[in-house]
Design a protein around this motif. Structure first.
Motif, PDB file in Angstrom:
ATOM      1  N   ALA A 547       0.830  -1.204   0.000  1.00 25.61           N
ATOM      2  CA  ALA A 547       0.000   0.000   0.000  1.00 25.61           C
ATOM      3  C   ALA A 547       0.864   1.254   0.000  1.00 25.61           C
ATOM      4  N   ALA A 550       2.212   1.730  -3.475  1.00 23.74           N
ATOM      5  CA  ALA A 550       1.155   2.179  -4.377  1.00 23.74           C
ATOM      6  C   ALA A 550       0.812   3.647  -4.145  1.00 23.74           C
ATOM      7  N   LEU A 551       0.717   4.050  -2.870  1.00 26.42           N
ATOM      8  CA  LEU A 551       0.397   5.439  -2.566  1.00 26.42           C
ATOM      9  C   LEU A 551       1.519   6.376  -2.988  1.00 26.42           C
ATOM     10  N   SER A 552       2.759   5.934  -2.825  1.00 23.62           N
ATOM     11  CA  SER A 552       3.891   6.767  -3.240  1.00 23.62           C
ATOM     12  C   SER A 552       3.881   6.972  -4.749  1.00 23.62           C
ATOM     13  N   LEU A 554       1.232   6.747  -6.685  1.00 20.54           N
ATOM     14  CA  LEU A 554       0.060   7.560  -6.995  1.00 20.54           C
ATOM     15  C   LEU A 554       0.351   9.031  -6.748  1.00 20.54           C
ATOM     16  N   SER A 563      -4.685  12.380  -4.300  1.00 25.41           N
ATOM     17  CA  SER A 563      -3.985  11.147  -3.931  1.00 25.41           C
ATOM     18  C   SER A 563      -4.598  10.527  -2.693  1.00 25.41           C
ATOM     19  N   GLY A 567      -6.507   7.021  -2.667  1.00 29.05           N
ATOM     20  CA  GLY A 567      -5.933   6.025  -1.765  1.00 29.05           C
ATOM     21  C   GLY A 567      -6.919   5.530  -0.737  1.00 29.05           C
ATOM     22  N   TRP A 568      -7.764   6.417  -0.233  1.00 32.95           N
ATOM     23  CA  TRP A 568      -8.710   6.012   0.796  1.00 32.95           C
ATOM     24  C   TRP A 568      -9.781   5.072   0.242  1.00 32.95           C
ATOM     25  N   ILE A 571      -7.292   1.808  -1.366  1.00 34.52           N
ATOM     26  CA  ILE A 571      -6.364   1.095  -0.490  1.00 34.52           C
ATOM     27  C   ILE A 571      -6.868   1.027   0.944  1.00 34.52           C
ATOM     28  N   VAL A 589      -2.689   6.572   4.961  1.00 36.15           N
ATOM     29  CA  VAL A 589      -2.916   7.068   3.603  1.00 36.15           C
ATOM     30  C   VAL A 589      -2.530   8.548   3.514  1.00 36.15           C
ATOM     31  N   ALA A 593       0.398  10.104   1.070  1.00 40.34           N
ATOM     32  CA  ALA A 593      -0.044  11.056   0.051  1.00 40.34           C
ATOM     33  C   ALA A 593       0.793  12.332   0.116  1.00 40.34           C
ATOM     34  N   SER A 596       4.606  12.450  -1.246  1.00 38.32           N
ATOM     35  CA  SER A 596       4.911  12.556  -2.674  1.00 38.32           C
ATOM     36  C   SER A 596       5.753  13.799  -2.955  1.00 38.32           C
TER      37      SER A 596
END
Length: 754
Positions: A547, A550-552, A554, A563, A567-568, A571, A589, A593, A596
């Motif tokens: 996760a 993936a969030l990074s 995104l 983001s 993400g919320w 994920i 999350v 976010a 980034s």
């Protein structure tokens, strides 16, 4: 030796706040939000040198030079730069934004009786049209154009789009029936699920205009993501039904109905947060900035550490933390503190890349730090149905650990790099507090009013009024009626792009809700972790790591607010399904976010820092990662173990104390491992650094056995450093004090490498 001279910007520079010029109601500059940089948009060495040679605004500098600093800040934010609106267009813009600001204040104390969605319709009708006036399209039809886009006024196409935006936004409240459409707000709501073709046409128009507004303000990526979700909603029924992400399919009318006439679409929680919380906090930031708080915070930071060995580094970190209350952008805060503290860091002997990493990490810390967190923090409060004060409480311990890591890295770098002690020639911190300490009162008002049970909206309005009244204690920064108009204008201007992003995020949330994509994506994420191990603890840890990755990724593509929303809904369910508490999942999350802004290859804050210092870009990014390391690891700690919830202040005093102390030890050991130096002892060799890195990671697994193993490894690493010191002898470094005067000359050469 003779004192080297560096200066704080003058009052007119308005350090730390909204970076657009205070030209009064008749003219407004829109340079505060800059283009979203992708991996291919890095600056060349020549460009960096040119940027580095900008002067810190001084009393003898022209307005054009002062504007350069604002434009520099603008270039590295998530949003594209806007136009300079002057003359009648500037007056019109000011009038509209002030009206929107007054409507927002009215809604706090006398909310419209028809409900929040009714208010959101008028709010969006106020901000969306002016987006097309304030932000150029970026498309040039004639090569002969000589003026840059931000210097030309709105084109006929811009005016047409602004008018169209006004019409499609106000259509739901149109009191006149047009066939089976129109007929007023209640009639529009009654058609939910059964929209008339005219409703679909106007909804489609708003959809297209929001995508164009997002493209103008943030670039192509977010609109592309929205179109991807739109395509998934429309064509998902054609996917093989054996695929986990397949669904029954939605026709275009159903999608527009979900976007235009539901509580999860354009007028959903993200826009509600932008129209209630974020706009009020940006108005508050503008008032605080115009009252002189930004300058005071920087001067106080310099005065507090003026005689310490690491005065330069500490001043940069403290300035970033304090300026975060005025500027809600990591990149803008980085530029603001860099313009002031880079000359000091350079005189002290910091390499440009290391100084840039420090500045970027300190700037991003502003978004992570109470009492004014990033915009996504307000969305957390709405999604979870808790008070904003509770969200601030969750962020307190992680913030302390974040700055602990940065400050330890500052101390380590000062010793490892042989940084010279710098004596900053400025006034007494106590004298500054006695004269200007009232700037802290409005921040305390927010906390006190929230603690008394008031809403965050009322708290920030009261704090804004307090800041405005206190501004009269300094005749240079009195908030006269004209300056209050400027504050309202600047505050609303600050949410134009955010509002477009939040409304467009409704495309993502509504599609996810209608198709059930959230649970399906969560199941895929968990299945990926379970393919490696069936042990529940390992599955949770692997899911958290996946996760985070993936969030990074995104966050590299879309703004922080979008983001978080994506993400919320995608994920967040995976973490919740594995038993993670909702506060921990939401803050997890949120942190990734925000990060980034320091994550390569975009790393906007690091790019901004490299522009200020003239340092090489990639090394600056890696130095930023080293300084910001705790922010990447602490969220994993409060997700993978129950004890980790203590980092969010959840649980009894024993859990909170244990989690805080052990995590602090882990952060300290990781700082030593990354910096290669144990303060008070000496350099750490490769074996000790490896042991320290392993110890720090193990300590953040907040269970009894891992904590014991981590503590033992940390002790072994420290012992190794002592042994190495005894074998090599204490090298010691001569310290040559250098005096830096912040009160006279104000010129600096950012192209000089430390």
């Amino acid at each position: 030796m003779d004192a080297e001279v560096v200066a704080l910007p003058p009052d007119e520079g308005r350090v730390g706040g909204p970076e657009w010029a205070d030209d009064g109601p008749g003219e407004t500059h829109h340079h505060s939000r800059a283009a979203h940089h992708t991996a291919g948009e890095h600056h060349t060495a020549d460009e960096r040198d040119t940027v580095g040679k900008h002067h810190t605004p001084g009393e003898n500098e022209s307005p054009e030079q002062t504007q350069d600093a604002r434009e520099l800040a603008a270039r590295f934010e998530e949003e594209k730069p806007g136009r300079v609106l002057a003359g009648p267009v500037g007056v019109l813009f000011t009038g509209i934004t002030v009206a929107v600001g007054l409507l927002t204040l009215w809604q706090v104390f006398l909310p419209l009786s028809q409900g929040s969605k009714y208010y959101l319709i008028f709010f969006l009708a106020g901000v969306l049209p002016v987006v097309f006036l304030a932000y150029p399209s970026g498309v040039r039809l004639r090569r002969t154009a000589t003026d840059p886009d931000d210097r030309r006024g709105p084109t006929p196409v811009d005016w047409l789009l602004a008018l169209a935006a006004l019409v499609v936004c106000l259509y739901p409240v149109l009191p006149v029936a047009i066939g089976a459409g129109g007929g007023g707000y209640d009639a529009f709501l009654d058609r939910q699920g059964l929209l008339d073709p005219l409703d679909v046409a106007f909804g489609t128009g708003l959809l297209l205009l929001l995508l164009e507004a997002c493209r103008r303000t943030t670039g192509w990526i977010l609109p592309a993501v929205c179109v991807l979700f739109l395509g998934y909603g429309y064509y998902g029924g054609l996917l093989p039904q054996s695929w986990p992400v397949a669904h029954a399919g939605l026709d275009f009318g159903q999608l527009v109905d979900a976007f235009y006439n539901s509580d999860s679409g354009f007028y959903g929680t993200p826009l509600d947060v932008a129209a209630s919380y974020i706009v009020l906090f940006t108005i508050y930031g503008a008032v605080l900035d115009l009252s002189g708080a930004g300058r005071f915070f920087v001067e106080l930071s310099a005065a507090a550490f003026r005689r310490s060995r690491t005065a330069a580094g500490r001043t940069a970190v403290a300035s970033g933390f304090l300026l975060g209350t005025v500027s809600g952008s990591g990149a803008a805060t980085t530029v603001s503190i860099g313009a002031v503290t880079w000359p000091i860091l350079r005189r002290a002997g910091y390499p440009a890349e290391r100084a840039g990493g420090m500045l970027a990490a300190a700037g991003v810390g502003a978004i992570l730090s109470p009492p004014t967190l990033g915009a996504a923090a307000f969305i957390i409060a709405e999604y979870l149905g808790v008070s904003y004060l509770q969200v601030l409480g969750w962020a307190t311990v992680p913030t302390i650990l974040y700055y602990l890591g940065i400050l330890l890295s500052v101390e380590i770098d000062a010793r490892r790099s042989g940084v010279r002690p710098v004596v900053i020639d400025t006034g007494s911190a106590w004298r500054l507090l006695a004269r200007f300490g009232y700037h802290f009162l409005s921040l305390l008002v927010i906390i006190v009013v929230l603690a008394l049970g008031a809403s965050a909206m009322r708290a920030v309005v009261i704090a804004t009024a307090v800041a405005a009244v206190l501004s009269f204690l300094d005749r240079r920064h009195r908030l006269t009626p004209a300056r209050l108009v400027t504050a309202l204008r600047d505050g609303v201007r600050g949410v134009l792009a955010v509002s477009a992003v939040c409304a467009a995020a409704g495309i993502i949330t509504a599609t996810t809700t209608k198709t059930g994509l959230g649970p399906q994506a969560a199941a895929l994420l968990i299945d990926g972790a379970q393919a490696v191990s069936s042990e529940p603890a390992v599955v949770l840890a692997l899911t958290a790591v996946l996760a985070a990755v993936a969030l990074s990724l995104l966050g590299l593509a879309v703004p922080v607010t979008a983001s978080f929303v994506i993400g919320w809904v995608i994920i967040g369910p995976a973490l919740l399904n594995l038993g993670v508490e909702a506060p921990a999942a939401a803050m997890f999350v949120f942190y990734f976010a925000v990060l980034s802004e320091v994550s390569p290859p975009t790393a906007l804050a690091a790019v901004a820092a490299a522009a200020v210092t003239g340092g090489r870009l990639v090394p600056t990014m890696w130095q930023t990662l080293r300084y910001a390391l705790p922010a990447y690891l602490i969220p994993l700690a409060f997700v993978i173990t129950p004890t980790g919830l203590g980092l969010l202040g959840i649980g009894g005093p024993g859990r909170i104390l244990t989690a805080g102390l052990v995590s602090a030890l882990g952060v300290a050991v990781l700082a030593v491992a990354a910096g290669g130096w144990l303060p008070g002892v000496g350099p750490a060799g490769v074996p000790e650094r490896i042991l320290g890195a392993v110890a720090g990671l193990v300590l953040l697994w907040l269970e009894p056995l891992p904590m014991a193993i981590g503590a033992a490894l940390a002790a072994l690493a420290v012992a190794g450093v002592y042994v190495r010191r005894g074998a090599a002898g204490h090298p010691g470094r001569p310290a040559v004090e250098e005096s830096v005067d912040l009160g006279e000359e104000r010129e600096w050469d950012g192209s000089t490498r430390g």
